[in-house]
Scaffold this motif. Structure first.
Motif, PDB file in Angstrom:
ATOM      1  N   LEU A  20      41.820  38.617  39.430  1.00 36.02           N
ATOM      2  CA  LEU A  20      41.628  40.045  40.378  1.00 36.02           C
ATOM      3  C   LEU A  20      40.345  39.407  41.621  1.00 36.02           C
ATOM      4  O   LEU A  20      40.206  40.781  42.368  1.00 36.02           O
ATOM      5  CB  LEU A  20      39.879  40.349  38.882  1.00 36.02           C
ATOM      6  CG  LEU A  20      40.477  40.598  37.712  1.00 36.02           C
ATOM      7  CD1 LEU A  20      38.975  40.441  37.031  1.00 36.02           C
ATOM      8  CD2 LEU A  20      40.807  41.365  37.810  1.00 36.02           C
ATOM      9  N   TRP A  30      30.253  40.471  35.560  1.00 35.27           N
ATOM     10  CA  TRP A  30      31.111  41.634  35.321  1.00 35.27           C
ATOM     11  C   TRP A  30      31.248  41.108  32.924  1.00 35.27           C
ATOM     12  O   TRP A  30      30.549  42.474  32.618  1.00 35.27           O
ATOM     13  CB  TRP A  30      32.223  41.837  35.652  1.00 35.27           C
ATOM     14  CG  TRP A  30      32.481  42.013  36.694  1.00 35.27           C
ATOM     15  CD1 TRP A  30      31.755  42.138  37.926  1.00 35.27           C
ATOM     16  CD2 TRP A  30      34.188  42.199  37.500  1.00 35.27           C
ATOM     17  NE1 TRP A  30      32.064  42.548  39.251  1.00 35.27           N
ATOM     18  CE2 TRP A  30      33.862  42.842  38.158  1.00 35.27           C
ATOM     19  CE3 TRP A  30      35.433  42.058  37.299  1.00 35.27           C
ATOM     20  CZ2 TRP A  30      34.464  43.214  39.573  1.00 35.27           C
ATOM     21  CZ3 TRP A  30      36.056  42.079  37.640  1.00 35.27           C
ATOM     22  CH2 TRP A  30      35.985  42.585  39.487  1.00 35.27           C
ATOM     23  N   ARG A  35      31.488  44.465  31.475  1.00 35.70           N
ATOM     24  CA  ARG A  35      33.194  44.713  31.990  1.00 35.70           C
ATOM     25  C   ARG A  35      33.834  44.043  31.302  1.00 35.70           C
ATOM     26  O   ARG A  35      35.271  44.296  31.175  1.00 35.70           O
ATOM     27  CB  ARG A  35      32.082  45.230  33.610  1.00 35.70           C
ATOM     28  CG  ARG A  35      31.646  46.282  33.701  1.00 35.70           C
ATOM     29  CD  ARG A  35      31.554  46.247  35.509  1.00 35.70           C
ATOM     30  NE  ARG A  35      32.672  46.419  35.910  1.00 35.70           N
ATOM     31  CZ  ARG A  35      32.946  46.639  37.276  1.00 35.70           C
ATOM     32  NH1 ARG A  35      31.801  45.600  37.416  1.00 35.70           N
ATOM     33  NH2 ARG A  35      34.303  46.685  37.563  1.00 35.70           N
ATOM     34  N   LEU A  57      41.543  45.413  33.826  1.00 36.50           N
ATOM     35  CA  LEU A  57      40.241  45.017  35.177  1.00 36.50           C
ATOM     36  C   LEU A  57      40.784  45.113  36.007  1.00 36.50           C
ATOM     37  O   LEU A  57      40.225  45.952  37.211  1.00 36.50           O
ATOM     38  CB  LEU A  57      39.258  44.026  34.582  1.00 36.50           C
ATOM     39  CG  LEU A  57      37.966  44.765  35.156  1.00 36.50           C
ATOM     40  CD1 LEU A  57      36.950  45.572  34.344  1.00 36.50           C
ATOM     41  CD2 LEU A  57      37.890  43.076  35.107  1.00 36.50           C
ATOM     42  N   ARG A  61      40.918  48.382  38.643  1.00 37.52           N
ATOM     43  CA  ARG A  61      39.304  47.971  40.511  1.00 37.52           C
ATOM     44  C   ARG A  61      40.897  48.314  41.243  1.00 37.52           C
ATOM     45  O   ARG A  61      40.413  49.227  42.082  1.00 37.52           O
ATOM     46  CB  ARG A  61      39.365  46.085  40.280  1.00 37.52           C
ATOM     47  CG  ARG A  61      38.787  45.925  41.228  1.00 37.52           C
ATOM     48  CD  ARG A  61      38.725  44.455  40.687  1.00 37.52           C
ATOM     49  NE  ARG A  61      38.593  43.354  42.452  1.00 37.52           N
ATOM     50  CZ  ARG A  61      37.461  44.232  43.760  1.00 37.52           C
ATOM     51  NH1 ARG A  61      36.470  44.832  43.041  1.00 37.52           N
ATOM     52  NH2 ARG A  61      37.326  43.578  44.152  1.00 37.52           N
ATOM     53  N   THR A  62      41.917  47.930  40.949  1.00 34.78           N
ATOM     54  CA  THR A  62      43.561  48.480  42.510  1.00 34.78           C
ATOM     55  C   THR A  62      43.595  50.146  41.957  1.00 34.78           C
ATOM     56  O   THR A  62      42.952  50.631  43.598  1.00 34.78           O
ATOM     57  CB  THR A  62      44.487  47.860  41.624  1.00 34.78           C
ATOM     58  OG1 THR A  62      44.520  46.716  41.227  1.00 34.78           O
ATOM     59  CG2 THR A  62      45.365  48.235  42.822  1.00 34.78           C
ATOM     60  N   ARG A  64      40.141  52.134  41.598  1.00 36.02           N
ATOM     61  CA  ARG A  64      38.714  52.332  42.495  1.00 36.02           C
ATOM     62  C   ARG A  64      39.401  51.672  43.890  1.00 36.02           C
ATOM     63  O   ARG A  64      39.016  52.909  44.555  1.00 36.02           O
ATOM     64  CB  ARG A  64      38.409  51.825  41.642  1.00 36.02           C
ATOM     65  CG  ARG A  64      36.488  52.352  42.246  1.00 36.02           C
ATOM     66  CD  ARG A  64      35.254  51.839  41.399  1.00 36.02           C
ATOM     67  NE  ARG A  64      34.361  51.997  42.129  1.00 36.02           N
ATOM     68  CZ  ARG A  64      33.606  51.331  42.513  1.00 36.02           C
ATOM     69  NH1 ARG A  64      33.243  50.074  42.025  1.00 36.02           N
ATOM     70  NH2 ARG A  64      32.656  52.127  43.490  1.00 36.02           N
ATOM     71  N   VAL A  65      40.255  50.749  44.347  1.00 35.24           N
ATOM     72  CA  VAL A  65      40.035  50.614  45.396  1.00 35.24           C
ATOM     73  C   VAL A  65      40.974  50.979  46.872  1.00 35.24           C
ATOM     74  O   VAL A  65      40.522  51.943  47.185  1.00 35.24           O
ATOM     75  CB  VAL A  65      40.521  48.733  45.613  1.00 35.24           C
ATOM     76  CG1 VAL A  65      40.691  48.630  46.866  1.00 35.24           C
ATOM     77  CG2 VAL A  65      39.718  47.801  45.195  1.00 35.24           C
ATOM     78  N   ARG A 210      27.640  46.266  42.298  1.00 37.94           N
ATOM     79  CA  ARG A 210      29.044  44.931  41.527  1.00 37.94           C
ATOM     80  C   ARG A 210      29.553  45.206  43.760  1.00 37.94           C
ATOM     81  O   ARG A 210      28.943  45.824  44.801  1.00 37.94           O
ATOM     82  CB  ARG A 210      29.978  46.021  41.183  1.00 37.94           C
ATOM     83  CG  ARG A 210      29.724  46.437  39.622  1.00 37.94           C
ATOM     84  CD  ARG A 210      30.828  47.257  38.734  1.00 37.94           C
ATOM     85  NE  ARG A 210      31.538  48.667  39.960  1.00 37.94           N
ATOM     86  CZ  ARG A 210      31.724  49.843  38.946  1.00 37.94           C
ATOM     87  NH1 ARG A 210      32.343  48.946  39.007  1.00 37.94           N
ATOM     88  NH2 ARG A 210      31.632  50.691  40.179  1.00 37.94           N
ATOM     89  N   ASP A 212      32.281  45.914  44.400  1.00 41.46           N
ATOM     90  CA  ASP A 212      33.269  47.161  44.824  1.00 41.46           C
ATOM     91  C   ASP A 212      31.830  47.367  46.153  1.00 41.46           C
ATOM     92  O   ASP A 212      32.302  48.119  46.981  1.00 41.46           O
ATOM     93  CB  ASP A 212      33.429  47.635  44.329  1.00 41.46           C
ATOM     94  CG  ASP A 212      34.955  46.476  43.648  1.00 41.46           C
ATOM     95  OD1 ASP A 212      34.651  45.697  44.049  1.00 41.46           O
ATOM     96  OD2 ASP A 212      35.553  47.638  42.274  1.00 41.46           O
TER      97      ASP A 212
END
Ligand code: ADP
Length: 898
Positions: A20, A30, A35, A57, A61-62, A64-65, A210, A212
């Motif tokens: 991750l 998390w 999560r 996840l 995440r990718t 969202r990133v 988070r 992020d």
């Protein structure tokens, strides 16, 4: 043990974290946040996560990133082209809430004093409408929140998940942000210093933060940092440029001499705009009455101040600003006196007082007014206000100078025009460049075009009539660098009459010593000359009259002395000078000369104020006064005259005038007459008394029958007295005859010897006490031509005097001799002699020696005068040859007839 295949779908903690790309602890968080679920499979209960969960996840995440990165790129693109600070900030916060997922986001800028963070932009996703007003409308005081102080020194994100427990939190934070969770990121300038804050806020319950969130918050913050830095720099630069332009505009207004009101109005509206104020005005100092007068205003919303007055002394804050010489913000609460009245009239809460100073001297004041009380003003703003004020002050000073200059120029112009002298300013080629009305009138020209022609037609010439060469004209000479003053010229006036001019001309030099023009001033002196001639004629006639008067006065048979108010003699004619001893008395103090002394009576010198001129000086008119002057040589003059004060037209006493005459001779004559009368009456009375007495005695004797002898004796004595009276009367008559020239002589040749002998005998008969001896040296006859009786009279007189003035009785010698062709007779006695004083007067009529007057010696003082006259009528002389207290010798010389 867990079989590999069994475990192939399971990933241990570290592996899952690596997959991750986060820290194992993040996975744990998390896990806590729900999560990700964990399985405890290892022998020691290690944590395993299903590969599927982790991959999901990771993918999410990718995703969202990727999405966030896209958002960030979009943000970057959106703000990349803008330099508008607010627009950039607003874009950033709007994108920030989307990317980070917070409810609110805002950007605060640190103020110049580093005491506050002031809101710049903000968004509340729950209530987007509030973005306009900002959800945190008030600035954040740094000292009120430890978080802010900490953030100043720590630009990295500060995460407060729960504001109730976080050490950097305090109730103020909760109150301001109304949240439990905040990520605060500091925005830094290129030099590393924090200049703004960007808080991301989750409202309501604490929000699990988070990595992020932090990462994106930080990314956006960095983005904002760069964009805002640029925008801020740009804004500042823009502001500086705008302000520089404003100041520049005012400077060029000042330099171009623009209308002062326009300049000030433009300046004050720029001030209002730049200082985010509501309105403004400029007042000018009236130094004479110590007040300020409203001159310009901008965006007025209440009262107008134009033309109003404001007392400086009655406005303490104005006085303070003048003293401090810098702009000061004054709130309505602080305002006092006159200024408070105006703040109320303007309906404002505060005003920035900006003094307008030139070289430290106050010329006015700008007021930048705020309807609401503003935040403290930035130093930049105050600096700008100061700079603009300085330019305004320059504009005012320049306008005042220009005004003064204009007034002076107008004044000069008016004087130039009003001058009655003609003034022409010519350029270096001699052409008239400017002129006044008098010059045109004087030479009868309409304008400059026919000026040259008119000047020629003037037919200028010298006072003696000689024509004036062009090169000798005043302007031509001044063009050669000469200064010509008062040159008299004649010319033909426009009305063809001859006109006299007085001309002056001079070159005009510039500061570098270069001749730039020539000024010629001419004055019509025709009337002045006529007047001068008339005055000279009048003066000449006065002079002549004065000279005549002086001649009359100087030659007057009376003395005239004029004395000024200080007693100094201003005028003394010849006659008066002579009477005072002949000295030049003018300029001396009358009555105090060394050469003479003045007496009222003969006894002592008198005080000036008692003398006639002194009394006249005191205002008295003195007439028929008599006084005397004793001169240096001892001679005494008796003066008779009058003295009067000299009074000016205004009644002022200017001095005195004395008119005098010598009455010494008259006075003497009168004395002599008196003396003569007393002598004559005495001389006649004595024999008369005797005659009367003897006649009475004879009558009485005769009546008593006395003898004839006695009576005869008395009668003989009477006859002698009668004879004596006859003598006296005869002498008096002769004396009168001599004076009137009617004494006829009947000359006949006689021998002088015989006459002398007979005279001796007569003399002997007169005296018993004297011996009278005749010493005759000449034996031959001494023939003379003479009136026998008159010569006898002379001899009798000489001998009777010798007898009379030798009262003791003594020898009298008569010496008779011949000397050359003359018979000389000397009668020498041994009597009382003759005193020195009066000897020269011995032969004057009625003169008697001082040693005989009043004594027993009778006589009229006629004998010698008569005798000398008779001797002279016979061409002879009679003199006193010698005298001493022991006697006198008189000598008679008569020419012989040969
Ligand atoms: P009188 O004798 O009547 O006074 P005179 O004319 O004869 O007048 O003389 C004038 C004066 O002269 C006299 O008064 C006297 O003072 C003086 N005098 C004349 N003769 C003599 C003398 N022999 N001795 C002295 N004094 C004389």
């Amino acid at each position: 043990m867990i079989a590999t295949d069994q475990h192939s779908d399971m990933l241990p903690l570290r592996e899952a974290a690596a997959l991750l790309g986060v820290h194992p602890t993040t996975l744990r968080r998390w896990e806590v946040q729900g999560r990700l679920g964990a399985q405890h499979l290892g022998p020691r209960g290690e944590r395993f996560y299903t590969r599927q969960d982790v991959l999901r996840l990771a993918q999410a995440r990718t995703e969202r990133v990727r999405e966030s990165q896209r958002a960030v790129v979009e943000v970057a693109r959106a703000i990349g082209g803008s330099l508008d600070l607010h627009a950039v900030a607003q874009t950033v916060v709007e994108e920030a809430v989307r990317v980070v997922g917070s409810n609110r986001c805002a950007i605060y800028l640190l103020n110049a004093e580093r005491t506050m963070f002031e809101p710049l932009a903000g968004i509340d996703v729950n209530d987007p409408e509030s973005a306009e007003q900002l959800f945190y409308p008030t600035p954040l005081p740094i000292d009120a929140m430890p978080l802010l102080r900490y953030a100043l020194d720590h630009p990295e994100p500060i995460v407060i998940e729960d504001a109730e427990t976080h050490p950097l939190s305090n109730p103020e934070l909760l109150r301001y942000f109304k949240t439990r969770t905040v990520i605060n990121v500091g925005l830094r300038r290129p030099d590393g210093l924090v200049f703004a804050l960007m808080p991301f806020v989750w409202t309501g319950e604490p929000h699990p933060v988070r990595d992020d969130d932090i990462f994106f918050a930080q990314s956006l913050a960095r983005l904002a940092e760069v964009a805002l830095s640029n925008a801020l720099l740009f804004t500042r630069h823009e502001q500086e440029r705008t302000r520089a332009t404003i100041i520049n505009d005012v400077v060029s207004d000042v330099n171009s001499g623009c209308n002062l009101n326009d300049t000030l109005t433009r300046a004050v509206s720029s001030l209002v705009q730049q200082l985010h104020a509501d309105e403004g005005c400029i007042w000018l100092v009236d130094s004479e009455v110590q007040c300020m007068i409203g001159a310009a205003e901008a965006q007025t919303h209440a009262a107008s101040c134009i033309g109003a007055t404001l007392s400086i002394a009655a406005s303490p804050n104005i006085t303070r600003v003048i003293a401090e010489q810098r702009p000061v913000l004054v709130s309505r609460a602080e305002a006092l006196g006159d200024e408070q009245v105006w703040l109320t009239l303007f309906d404002i809460q505060a005003a920035l007082y900006v003094p307008l100073l030139t070289q430290g001297c106050l010329v006015g004041m700008a007021f930048v007014n705020y309807v609401e009380l503003p935040a403290p003003l930035h130093a930049d703003d105050l600096h700008f206000a100061g700079l603009l004020a300085a330019q305004c002050a320059l504009a005012i000073e320049r306008a005042q100078l220009l005004e003064a200059e204009r007034a002076r120029a107008a004044e000069l112009e008016a004087v130039f025009e009003a001058m009655t002298d003609s003034v022409i300013i010519s350029d270096l080629s001699g052409r008239a460049r400017s002129y006044n009305g008098a010059s045109m009138r004087g030479i009868g020209a309409e304008d400059l075009r026919d000026l040259a022609g008119r000047i020629k037609a003037l037919n200028m010439r010298h006072p003696d009539g000689q024509p004036l060469e062009l090169a000798d004209a005043p302007t031509a000479r001044a063009l050669r660098g000469e200064v010509v003053t008062n040159m008299e010229l004649l010319c033909d006036a426009p009305d063809a009459r001859t006109q006299a001019m007085l001309c002056s001309s001079a070159p005009i030099w510039d500061a570098s010593g270069q001749m730039i023009a020539v000024v010629t001033v001419s004055r019509n002196i025709t009337d002045v000359l006529a007047e001068r001639r008339a005055r000279l004629a009048l003066a000449e006639s006065y002079r002549q009259t004065a000279a005549e008067l002086e001649a009359v006065i100087s030659q007057m048979g009376e003395g005239v002395i004029v004395v000024d108010r200080s007693g100094l003699i201003q005028l003394c004619n010849q006659y008066a000078a002579q009477l005072h001893g002949g000295a030049n008395l003018e300029g001396t103090c009358y009555g105090q000369g060394q050469d003479y002394q003045m007496y009222l009576s003969e006894s002592s010198a008198s005080e000036a104020h008692a003398l006639p001129f002194g009394r006249a000086m005191d205002g008295e008119i003195v007439t028929n006064a008599e006084w005397s002057v004793c001169r240096a040589d001892g001679s005494l003059v008796i003066l008779h005259g009058s003295a009067s004060p000299i009074v000016g037209a205004d009644g002022e006493r200017l001095g005195a005038v004395v008119v005098l005459r010598d009455v010494t001779a008259r006075r003497q004559l009168e004395d002599e007459k008196d003396q003569f009368l007393s002598i004559v009456s005495h001389e006649l009375k004595t024999p008369l008394t005797t005659i009367k007495g003897l006649s009475e005695l004879a009558r009485r004797r005769l009546s008593r029958g006395a003898s004839t002898d006695d009576v005869l004796h008395n009668l003989r004595t009477v006859a002698r007295q009668v004879k004596r009276m006859e003598h006296l009367v005869g002498d008096l008559l002769d004396s009168q005859r001599l004076k009137t020239g009617v004494l006829p002589l009947s000359l006949a040749p006689i021998d002088f010897r015989a006459v002398v002998r007979e005279a001796r005998e007569r003399a002997c008969a007169l005296t018993d006490q004297h011996t009278i001896e005749l010493v005759q040296q000449a034996v031959e006859p001494l023939p003379i031509s003479a009136d026998m009786g008159r010569i006898e009279q002379v001899l009798d007189n000489m001998l009777s005097n010798a007898i009379k003035y030798s009262p003791q009785g003594s020898a009298i010698v008569i010496e008779l001799s011949r000397e050359a062709n003359a018979a000389v007779l000397r009668v020498r006695d041994h009597g009382i002699g003759i005193p020195i004083e009066g000897r020269e007067r011995l032969f004057e009529r009625f003169y008697r020696g001082a040693n005989v007057v009043g004594n027993k010696y009778s006589g009229l003082g006629i004998g010698l005068a008569l005798s000398r006259e008779l001797a002279q009528r016979h061409d002879g002389t009679l003199v006193l040859e010698a005298t001493s207290p022991a006697g006198s010798t008189f000598k008679l010389v008569l020419p012989l007839v040969l």
